[in-house]
Design a protein around this motif. Structure first.
Motif, PDB file in Angstrom:
ATOM      1  N   UNK A   1       0.829  -1.209   0.000  1.00 47.64           N
ATOM      2  CA  UNK A   1       0.000   0.000   0.000  1.00 47.64           C
ATOM      3  C   UNK A   1       0.859   1.253   0.000  1.00 47.64           C
ATOM      4  N   UNK A   2       1.834   1.286   0.897  1.00 43.95           N
ATOM      5  CA  UNK A   2       2.704   2.446   1.003  1.00 43.95           C
ATOM      6  C   UNK A   2       3.587   2.601  -0.239  1.00 43.95           C
ATOM      7  N   UNK A   3       4.053   1.490  -0.799  1.00 50.09           N
ATOM      8  CA  UNK A   3       4.886   1.555  -2.002  1.00 50.09           C
ATOM      9  C   UNK A   3       4.113   2.168  -3.167  1.00 50.09           C
TER      10      UNK A   3
ATOM     11  N   UNK B   1      -6.199   1.777   3.090  1.00 54.35           N
ATOM     12  CA  UNK B   1      -6.349   0.338   2.910  1.00 54.35           C
ATOM     13  C   UNK B   1      -7.779  -0.077   3.246  1.00 54.35           C
ATOM     14  N   UNK B   2      -8.384  -0.841   2.344  1.00 55.21           N
ATOM     15  CA  UNK B   2      -9.701  -1.417   2.600  1.00 55.21           C
ATOM     16  C   UNK B   2      -9.637  -2.913   2.340  1.00 55.21           C
ATOM     17  N   UNK B   3     -10.297  -3.677   3.181  1.00 52.14           N
ATOM     18  CA  UNK B   3     -10.505  -5.091   2.924  1.00 52.14           C
ATOM     19  C   UNK B   3     -11.988  -5.315   2.723  1.00 52.14           C
ATOM     20  N   UNK B   4     -12.331  -6.044   1.670  1.00 55.23           N
ATOM     21  CA  UNK B   4     -13.732  -6.197   1.296  1.00 55.23           C
ATOM     22  C   UNK B   4     -14.054  -7.654   1.014  1.00 55.23           C
ATOM     23  N   UNK B   5     -15.177  -8.101   1.560  1.00 59.51           N
ATOM     24  CA  UNK B   5     -15.759  -9.392   1.214  1.00 59.51           C
ATOM     25  C   UNK B   5     -17.119  -9.115   0.596  1.00 59.51           C
TER      26      UNK B   5
ATOM     27  N   UNK C   1      -7.905  -3.987  -0.967  1.00 61.08           N
ATOM     28  CA  UNK C   1      -8.107  -2.989  -2.017  1.00 61.08           C
ATOM     29  C   UNK C   1      -7.492  -1.672  -1.560  1.00 61.08           C
ATOM     30  N   UNK C   2      -6.691  -1.052  -2.413  1.00 63.12           N
ATOM     31  CA  UNK C   2      -6.089   0.233  -2.072  1.00 63.12           C
ATOM     32  C   UNK C   2      -6.935   1.366  -2.642  1.00 63.12           C
ATOM     33  N   UNK C   3      -7.520   2.170  -1.759  1.00 62.11           N
ATOM     34  CA  UNK C   3      -8.334   3.309  -2.172  1.00 62.11           C
ATOM     35  C   UNK C   3      -7.445   4.536  -2.352  1.00 62.11           C
ATOM     36  N   UNK C   4      -7.776   5.368  -3.327  1.00 63.68           N
ATOM     37  CA  UNK C   4      -7.073   6.624  -3.525  1.00 63.68           C
ATOM     38  C   UNK C   4      -6.011   6.617  -4.597  1.00 63.68           C
ATOM     39  N   UNK C   5      -5.670   5.447  -5.130  1.00 62.18           N
ATOM     40  CA  UNK C   5      -4.690   5.372  -6.213  1.00 62.18           C
ATOM     41  C   UNK C   5      -5.323   5.806  -7.532  1.00 62.18           C
ATOM     42  N   UNK C   6      -4.507   6.251  -8.482  1.00 63.05           N
ATOM     43  CA  UNK C   6      -5.051   6.572  -9.803  1.00 63.05           C
ATOM     44  C   UNK C   6      -5.255   5.339 -10.671  1.00 63.05           C
ATOM     45  N   UNK C   7      -5.099   4.162 -10.094  1.00 60.95           N
ATOM     46  CA  UNK C   7      -5.352   2.907 -10.795  1.00 60.95           C
ATOM     47  C   UNK C   7      -5.957   1.915  -9.811  1.00 60.95           C
TER      48      UNK C   7
ATOM     49  N   UNK D   1      -6.828 -14.974  -4.173  1.00 62.14           N
ATOM     50  CA  UNK D   1      -6.295 -14.331  -5.386  1.00 62.14           C
ATOM     51  C   UNK D   1      -7.346 -14.311  -6.489  1.00 62.14           C
ATOM     52  N   UNK D   2      -8.103 -15.388  -6.617  1.00 63.08           N
ATOM     53  CA  UNK D   2      -9.184 -15.413  -7.601  1.00 63.08           C
ATOM     54  C   UNK D   2     -10.225 -14.353  -7.274  1.00 63.08           C
ATOM     55  N   UNK D   3     -10.565 -14.221  -5.985  1.00 64.78           N
ATOM     56  CA  UNK D   3     -11.514 -13.179  -5.579  1.00 64.78           C
ATOM     57  C   UNK D   3     -10.960 -11.794  -5.879  1.00 64.78           C
ATOM     58  N   UNK D   4      -9.656 -11.601  -5.661  1.00 65.61           N
ATOM     59  CA  UNK D   4      -9.031 -10.301  -5.944  1.00 65.61           C
ATOM     60  C   UNK D   4      -9.082  -9.986  -7.429  1.00 65.61           C
ATOM     61  N   UNK D   5      -8.835 -10.981  -8.266  1.00 56.30           N
ATOM     62  CA  UNK D   5      -8.894 -10.763  -9.715  1.00 56.30           C
ATOM     63  C   UNK D   5     -10.313 -10.462 -10.167  1.00 56.30           C
TER      64      UNK D   5
END
Length: 349
Positions: free
Chosen positions: A135-137, A148-152, A281-287, A311-315
Motif C-alpha cells: 500500500x505504502x509503495x 487500505x480497505x478489505x472487502x468481502x 483494495x487500495x483506495x485513492x490510487x489513480x489505478x 487471489x481469484x476473488x481479488x482478480x
C-alpha cells in the motif's frame, strides 16, 4: 471486444505467490493475464503444482478471448533462484522492480488493474531497503494519498491506521488524519462501488467508544468533532460506535462500510467470516489495485497445495471495478445506490 489486461505480481518468490498465479491462470478468467516476474520462477511453480501452463511473451495486445492455462509474462529476472519457504534478501530488488513495473504500467494505460500476491516485508528490510508494504509503495510511486480497505461480499472495512504498534494508535488518530481518510473512503465508495450516498460506520478507539469519556477522551476530543464537520459537508456517518457491537447482524444493514481505527480492531471479524473471499483494495490510487488478504504462507510454499481462492476473488473484484469504471466513468450505476436515507448522527451510548 478486447479483454482487460490485468497485471499480476508474484510477491515473495519463496512464498506461495508464484503458485497462486499459476492456479489463477489455470482458470477461465475473462482477462488477459500478464505476470510481471521471472519466467523460470513460474515454470518451477507450475511444475510444483502439477499444472500445465502455456507461458507467452507479452506483446502488449488485448485479444478478445483467453484460453484457460495461458499466461503472458513480462520477464523481470530473479537475482538468485528461490528456495521455497526460505526468503532470500538478494531477491528484494526483483520484488520491488515488479511492483514498480506494474504501477507504472497501470498509470501509462498498459494495464487495466494490478493484482498482487503476498510479499515478505521482512526480507526486503533485511536487504537494507526501508519498506512497509504494498500500500505504502504504490502510494509513493503514484504520489497519492491512500487508504487500505478489505472487502468481502458481505462487509467492507477501511483502516485509519495500518501496521502500527497498538501503543502508537491513539497519537496517530488526529483530526487531520481522520478527515483525510474519511474523505478518501467516501469518494472511493462513490467512484468504485457505485454508492451515491455511502453510509460509513466509524468505530471508536476505546472500549465502548470511550463510555462518555470514562474510558478515554479520544472520541470526545477528536472523533466526534471530525464527524460533525464532515456531516455538515453532507457525509452519512454513523458513530463513533463501540467495536464490540458494530458488527452484530442487526447493525449490518445500516452501513455500507466500516472505518476501523487500527488493524486488529475489525479485520479478525472480516477474516473469520470470509477469509477465502476477502480482498485487499487500495483506495485513492489513480489505478485499480487488489490483492489477497493473507501472507506468504512459507510453510506451504513449494507444496503446490496453497489455496488460490483469495487471489481469484481479488482478480474478480478488479475486473468488476474495471467494468464499472468503463461503463460509468463519472457516476455510479443505478440500482446500486444504497445509503439514500437520512444522515445518521449517532454518538456512543
Amino acid at each position: 471486444m478486447p479483454l482487460p489486461r490485468l497485471a499480476l505480481t508474484a510477491g515473495e518468490p519463496a512464498g506461495v505467490g508464484p503458485e497462486l498465479l499459476i492456479r489463477l491462470a489455470a482458470t477461465p478468467l475473462a482477462a488477459t493475464l500478464v505476470a510481471i516476474t521471472d519466467r523460470a520462477l513460474l515454470q518451477r511453480a507450475a511444475a510444483r503444482c502439477g499444472v500445465a501452463i502455456d507461458l507467452l511473451d507479452d506483446d502488449g495486445s488485448a485479444p478478445p478471448d483467453r484460453a484457460a492455462g495461458t499466461l503472458r509474462v513480462r520477464h523481470v529476472a530473479l537475482e538468485t533462484e528461490e528456495l521455497p519457504g526460505q526468503p532470500d534478501p538478494r531477491n528484494a530488488g526483483h520484488v520491488l522492480a515488479t511492483l514498480a513495473a506494474a504501477a507504472d504500467g497501470c498509470m501509462a494505460g498498459d494495464y487495466a488493474a494490478v493484482v498482487t500476491a503476498p510479499l515478505q516485508k521482512s526480507s526486503i528490510n533485511e536487504a537494507g531497503i526501508a519498506f512497509s508494504g504494498h500500500t505504502e509503495f504504490f502510494a509513493e510511486r503514484a504520489h497519492a494519498d491512500v487508504v487500505m480497505m478489505l472487502a468481502s461480499p458481505e462487509l467492507r472495512v477501511a483502516l485509519a491506521t495500518t501496521h502500527l504498534p497498538l501503543r502508537a494508535v491513539p497519537d496517530a488518530i488526529t483530526a487531520a488524519l481522520l478527515t483525510r481518510v474519511l474523505r478518501i473512503v467516501h469518494a472511493e465508495l462513490q467512484a468504485k462501488f457505485g454508492l451515491r450516498q455511502p453510509r460509513i460506520a466509524v468505530l471508536g478507539i476505546n472500549p465502548h467508544a470511550g463510555e462518555g469519556g470514562h474510558m478515554g477522551r479520544e472520541e470526545i476530543d477528536t472523533v466526534i468533532p471530525v464527524l460533525g464537520r464532515l456531516r455538515a459537508e453532507g457525509m452519512h456517518l454513523l458513530g463513533p460506535l463501540p467495536a464490540d457491537t458494530a458488527f452484530v447482524p442487526a447493525m449490518r444493514p445500516r452501513y455500507d462500510a466500516v472505518l476501523a481505527m487500527y488493524h486488529d480492531q475489525a479485520l479478525p471479524v472480516l477474516k473469520s467470516e470470509a477469509f477465502d473471499r476477502t480482498v485487499n483494495l487500495t483506495l485513492g490510487l489513480p489505478f485499480i489495485r487488489t490483492s489477497v488478504d493473507h501472507g506468504t504462507a512459507l510453510d506451504l510454499a513449494g507444496s503446490g497445495r496453497a489455496d488460490p481462492s483469495s487471489l481469484i476473488a481479488a482478480a474478480n473484484l478488479a475486473l468488476d471495478l474495471v467494468a464499472r469504471r468503463a461503463t460509468h466513468p463519472s457516476s455510479p450505476p443505478r440500482g446500486e445506490e444504497r445509503g439514500e436515507g437520512p444522515i445518521l448522527r449517532e454518538t456512543p451510548p
